[in-house]
Design an enzyme around this catalytic site. Structure first.
Site, PDB file in Angstrom:
ATOM      1  N   ASP A 401       0.850  -1.190   0.000  1.00  0.00           N
ATOM      2  CA  ASP A 401       0.000   0.000   0.000  1.00  0.00           C
ATOM      3  C   ASP A 401       0.893   1.250   0.000  1.00  0.00           C
ATOM      4  OD1 ASP A 401      -3.030   0.867   0.776  1.00  0.00           O
ATOM      5  OD2 ASP A 401      -1.577   2.203   1.729  1.00  0.00           O
ATOM      6  N   ILE A 402       0.625   2.165  -0.937  1.00  0.00           N
ATOM      7  CA  ILE A 402       1.437   3.388  -1.017  1.00  0.00           C
ATOM      8  C   ILE A 402       1.119   4.259   0.201  1.00  0.00           C
ATOM      9  CG2 ILE A 402       1.988   5.432  -2.413  1.00  0.00           C
ATOM     10  CD1 ILE A 402       1.079   3.819  -4.873  1.00  0.00           C
ATOM     11  N   GLU A 444      -4.759   2.304  -4.147  1.00  0.00           N
ATOM     12  CA  GLU A 444      -3.285   2.374  -4.191  1.00  0.00           C
ATOM     13  C   GLU A 444      -2.705   1.140  -3.515  1.00  0.00           C
ATOM     14  OE1 GLU A 444      -5.113   3.063  -1.631  1.00  0.00           O
ATOM     15  OE2 GLU A 444      -3.695   3.870  -0.168  1.00  0.00           O
TER      16      GLU A 444
END
Ligand SMILES: Nc1nc2c(ncn2[C@@H]2O[C@H](COP(=O)(O)OP(=O)(O)OP(=O)(O)O)[C@@H](O)[C@H]2O)c(=O)[nH]1
Length: 533
Positions: A401-402, A444
């Site tokens: 996950d960004i 994301e």
């Protein structure tokens, strides 16, 4: 200031200087190219990478004899053209450096060739040049179809695609465009939706037709598709279901000669195992087998959602058209009649498999990142769990996950956020094996399945990717503003404490949650997977 900030600043200055020199050399009224050249030489000194210095020397060598002359008109056209080629190579090297400072000179030498961009809209041209560089495609702007043809014919550079405004093409250019498209693939950009305009593009040999306003991700995807050599695309996987071993071997020989990968199944009752294990693009099915008919087997395959998209082609001596239609109604897609000319069989199978891959890609791929979509990555996880259980092989699963992605969107805009997501997808695709599966789990968030892999082994690799991603520079909507991003990841191993896809996902998700809680930009191994820290 830390190193990466220094590097970002230097790269920014260098890119600014390259763009300035390019603009000066393009504008006949500009008489400031000498100072632009000087600025570029200064900027290069701050990033003394061998390929950057070598290209700078070449540009200097070309322009230095004219340094005393003010006007551009004193410099021969071929010298300006050669300068543009070296300038775009320089942009390529910088772009790659921006994308991944860890790449070596060897990697850079292996990088992609150039694009030619012929669009009337100057601002759009500039935007495209920036966007495509970001994805590793340097490009050169041309101002007419004539200039493009000249560049393609005269230059030793191999251009990989032409992005061409339909406004630059007249009806009488059709033959010229056809010849050009045989040398370099053309993607047409147009304001027109109508069939006649699209038909013109097809007749001109166009490989793509995109309508303005342009969606950059679509353009990048088209370029990626066109520039990926066929040899890099995975060969078609064909499952031959046939009760006669001799017949099956003859079919296999022809298909493998045509570059396909085959698997022979003599016992139709083992179909499910082979479908999970082999994952074919197409099933070639005999109509009459002792254990069951091909039609019944097709119905069994179609009963199962997991296999519903795989095309089934019958290959049989049955000539009765009524029987053939019954077979197709029963879940088949096509009917090939034996005896068959081998080349006809190969072409028919390749065409079916190609079409099915395109359709399946639309169904199963996430359009922004060209990774598997949410549903498909979970289906794949189910298949891999079945495979790992049967073969008693390790299986790892990661959730990525960004970090602070909302902040990226809020600071730089949603389209820039999309590019960051796409950048991560691309990095993952570049660094992982073909046998690994990458999916966009949510906005994301990515999911990665690693068959036959212990999490400890993957940890080091993922950490290398994490470090690489954190060094990647992303360009904001203002091309001179750059920023970096990081991601956190949770990693889990399939073991006897995990009983389902859901539990496996939960284990990786829990580890991801811990990574976020630990301060982000790190990877956490699920506690049950291993005793490692
Ligand atoms: N640009 C873009 N943004 C998206 C997409 N899908 C989801 N988002 C945004 O991504 C953001 C995710 O934010 P959060 O889940 O709050 O978390 P975060 O800001 O990444 O923070 P942490 O995960 O806690 O580090 C939300 O603002 C969504 O609107 C997408 O496809 N593109």
């Amino acid at each position: 200031m830390n190193n990466s900030i220094l590097q970002a600043q230097d790269t920014k200055e260098l890119l600014k200087a390259v763009i300035k020199l390019r603009n000066c050399l393009e504008d006949p009224l500009a008489n400031t190219w000498q100072s632009a050249l000087n600025d570029l030489e200064q900027a290069c000194k701050s990033l003394p990478e061998p390929p950057i210095l070598a290209l700078m020397n070449k540009i200097h060598h070309l322009l230095s004899p004219y340094i005393e002359n003010i006007g551009l008109e004193n410099i021969p056209g071929e010298i300006i053209n050669d300068c543009h080629i070296y300038i775009q190579k320089l942009e390529e090297v910088i772009a790659i450096h921006v994308m991944d400072p860890m790449l070596t000179t060897h990697d850079i030498a292996q990088s992609k060739p150039f694009l030619l961009i012929g669009l009337q809209d100057k601002q759009l041209t500039e935007e495209i040049i920036h966007q495509v560089i970001y994805f590793g495609y340097p490009s050169l702007a041309c101002h007419s179809l004539h200039e493009i043809i000249q560049k393609v014919d005269a230059s030793s550079t191999i251009y990989s695609a032409i992005i061409l405004d339909t406004e630059y093409c007249k009806k009488e250019d059709l033959q010229t465009l056809k010849e050009l498209s045989e040398k370099v693939p053309i993607i047409f950009i147009s304001h027109h939706h109508d069939v006649a305009s699209r038909l013109f593009a097809v007749q001109a040999g166009g490989r793509g037709y995109l309508v303005s306003p342009l969606e950059f991700t679509n353009l990048i995807e088209k370029i990626d598709q066109i520039t990926t050599p066929t040899s890099e695309r995975s060969p078609y996987r064909i499952l031959i279901v046939e009760d006669s071993r001799t017949q099956a071997k003859v079919i296999r020989k022809h298909l493998e000669k045509a570059g396909m990968i085959t698997e022979i199944l003599l016992d139709p009752l083992k179909i499910n195992d082979v479908l999970i294990e082999f994952q074919p693009d197409l099933i070639l099915l005999d109509l009459y087998m002792p254990q069951c008919s091909g039609v019944d087997l097709a119905k069994v395959i179609r009963q199962q959602d997991m296999f519903v998209g795989i095309p089934i082609v019958y290959l049989s001596a049955e000539e009765d058209v009524g029987m053939q239609l019954t077979a197709i109604r029963g879940g088949g897609d096509d009917f090939l009649t034996k005896p068959i000319v081998p080349q006809y069989m190969i072409d028919a199978i390749a065409a079916r498999a190609a079409r099915s891959r395109t359709l399946r890609a639309e169904m199963i791929m996430d359009s922004l990142t060209e990774t598997l979509n949410h549903t498909r990555i979970l289906e794949q996880l189910e298949l891999e769990i079945a495979r790992a259980k049967r073969n008693k092989t390790p299986l790892s699963f990661a959730m990525i996950d960004i970090d602070h992605f909302k902040l990226i969107n809020d600071s730089h805009g949603h389209p820039v956020g999309d590019r960051v997501i796409k950048g991560l997808a691309r990095l993952l695709k570049q660094r992982l094996r073909r046998s690994d599966s990458i999916g966009r789990y949510g906005g994301e968030e990515f999911a990665i399945i690693l068959p036959q892999t212990e999490p400890e082994t993957f940890y080091a690799k993922l950490d290398e990717i994490r470090r690489g991603f954190s060094k990647l520079l992303h360009r904001s909507s203002d091309p001179l503003i750059e920023f970096s991003a990081t991601f956190s990841a949770g990693l889990a191993k399939f073991n006897n404490q995990i009983h389902s896809v859901d539990e496996f996902v939960q284990a990786a998700d829990k580890a991801l949650y811990e990574a976020k809680a630990k301060g982000r930009n790190c990877i956490v191994l699920d506690g049950k997977s291993t005793l490692l820290p």
